[in-house]
Design an enzyme around this catalytic site. Sequence first.
Site, PDB file in Angstrom:
ATOM      1  N   ASP B 154     -15.210  32.463  13.235  1.00  0.00           N
ATOM      2  CA  ASP B 154     -16.642  32.307  13.041  1.00  0.00           C
ATOM      3  C   ASP B 154     -17.267  33.508  12.348  1.00  0.00           C
ATOM      4  O   ASP B 154     -18.121  33.367  11.495  1.00  0.00           O
ATOM      5  CB  ASP B 154     -17.341  32.070  14.388  1.00  0.00           C
ATOM      6  N   ARG B 156     -16.072  35.513  10.147  1.00  0.00           N
ATOM      7  CA  ARG B 156     -15.842  35.419   8.709  1.00  0.00           C
ATOM      8  C   ARG B 156     -16.745  34.330   8.093  1.00  0.00           C
ATOM      9  O   ARG B 156     -17.319  34.526   7.038  1.00  0.00           O
ATOM     10  CB  ARG B 156     -14.366  35.124   8.443  1.00  0.00           C
TER      11      ARG B 156
END
Lengths: 343, 251
Positions: B154, B156
């Site tokens: 998440d 990223r």
Amino acid sequence: MSRPPDPAVLIVGAGVAGLSCARALADAGRPAVVVERARGVGGRCATRRLGEQPVDFGVAFLHGRDPAFLAALAEVPATALPGWPLAARGAGRPCQPEAFTPGELRLAFAEGVSALPKHLARGLEVRLRARATALAPEEGALRVALDGAGEARAPTVVLATAPEQAAALLATVPGELPAVASARALLDLSRSRACLALLARYPAATPPPPWHVCFPEGSRVLQVAIHDSAKRPGAPALVLVLQGHTAWSRAHLEDPGWPAALLEEAGRWLGPWAARPEHQEAHRWLHARSDRSAELSGPVLLALPGGARLGLCGDRFAPGGGVEAAWRSGRALAARILEEERR
Amino acid sequence: MTATPDDPLRRLIERDQDHECEGFGAARVCVRVVAVAELPTRFGRFRLVGFWNNRDAKEHVALVHGEVVGAAEVPVRLHSECLTGDVMGSLRCDCRDQLTAGLEAIQRQPRGILLYLRQEGRGIGLINKIRAYALQERGLDTVEANLALGFRDDERDYAVAAHMLHSLEVRSVRLITNNPEKIRQLTQHRIEVAGRIPHVIPPNEFNRFYLETKARRSGHLIDLDRAPRLAEQSDPVVLEEPPAPRGAEEP
């Protein structure tokens, strides 16, 4: 006689993953005890001596790009050989192709790659020749039976061994705990790759080859020839380490003729001289590396009924594989353990 | 509406030719707008904007409706790629319902963006998702195992999404979500979130189970037949109230 107090964390396996976990815990003021079945630390980051000359017979060189890992390498008090291997020949496939991609830093140590695990282990309590044989939950802790070394207990036990060895230990846990079953399923995802390795020392008059590593394209037997003595300044003798391909190694683990077959293949691809060493030593790596298709995103920390915790780390438990992944997984697991303790 | 050289989206390609910034998030990811084309869909007309990034081979895209470059309070939906749900109509997850509801919601507005974040481009994500499903089938569904198989990153996602929105020169967004964490994460990446639009999914024969059970366990939504469904879009599902029975509407 009173028993010494239980450590907060007991780590099984003094390879790079286990040591980096122990190191990170110690740096945070939480010393752990590491038990290791072998006579020395390092696992596959292995260096032995032919006479006085170090030879890396497992991991041939270190590589990575994580700044924290590179910083840890820079701390090792050994003679770094930046960029090694500087000359690669052959279009065969390296065991980790990323090692040769832009942005990846490569490195060897003149004293041998075991300089890294030795440095990680400094000041840690490591019990050598202590093979863990069984695991049982017990009043908020896990009891680990140690072959020939009694037993040890800790509220948190980390298995930092090859996945097959960790799975075998988990199989000894009595009862049917869902957490243990899912950990075994994760470890069963894929079998470790085998690698048959041969150290070969050549007569003094043999001219050294012009490469540091050679990946013969087309050989299904010899994956890589490593010019190990090129890492040793002033090395008296030419030493190669020959490593077999995965499938061939797997098929010939029990074949007593494998060293001869590997030498014959070296002679075919490197030159007839390579088939005629004056001295050779064989090593079978049963769990040489984890297949990239089995790669997991991080280590595992399982809560067991009664409050004990069981951790898993190793090169499979971080993206990228290899020594860097092993190191990162150990650090990540230490961070998880410290986080749980703070709760 | 055809794309002209004056098209603001096309100008972004020219602008990004040499773009290189310090990047977003821990991985310092930097994206460039590299391709724009019309994309008529069964939900309405969009323009598809292709992004290159400096970290991996994942080709993230934005589906753009209306004029968004330089606009404020643009409705935005983040969707993470899910091959099994989006494409194959898997009932193990709610991804397809969330995707189509997002596209429809955007079409109802004067403008809007759906960021389609590629997750499974590296292969390992999809393989490990299949492995996670296999563990579930064996009754070995633990949070730890799913974390280790980790097909979601998440952090990223949000970094990439934030950079994509900055690249589209969106001044502020109204996020279509039921998850306040998404707002917090995007705000950390200097996205001005002017509001939230609840992400409401129309009920259909496949997602009725959300209405029929409220049971939740460790982030998973539990089906009536006990097959766990992963909440892969990190967005809790909110269904529209079911329509009143026909007879009740008769005067």
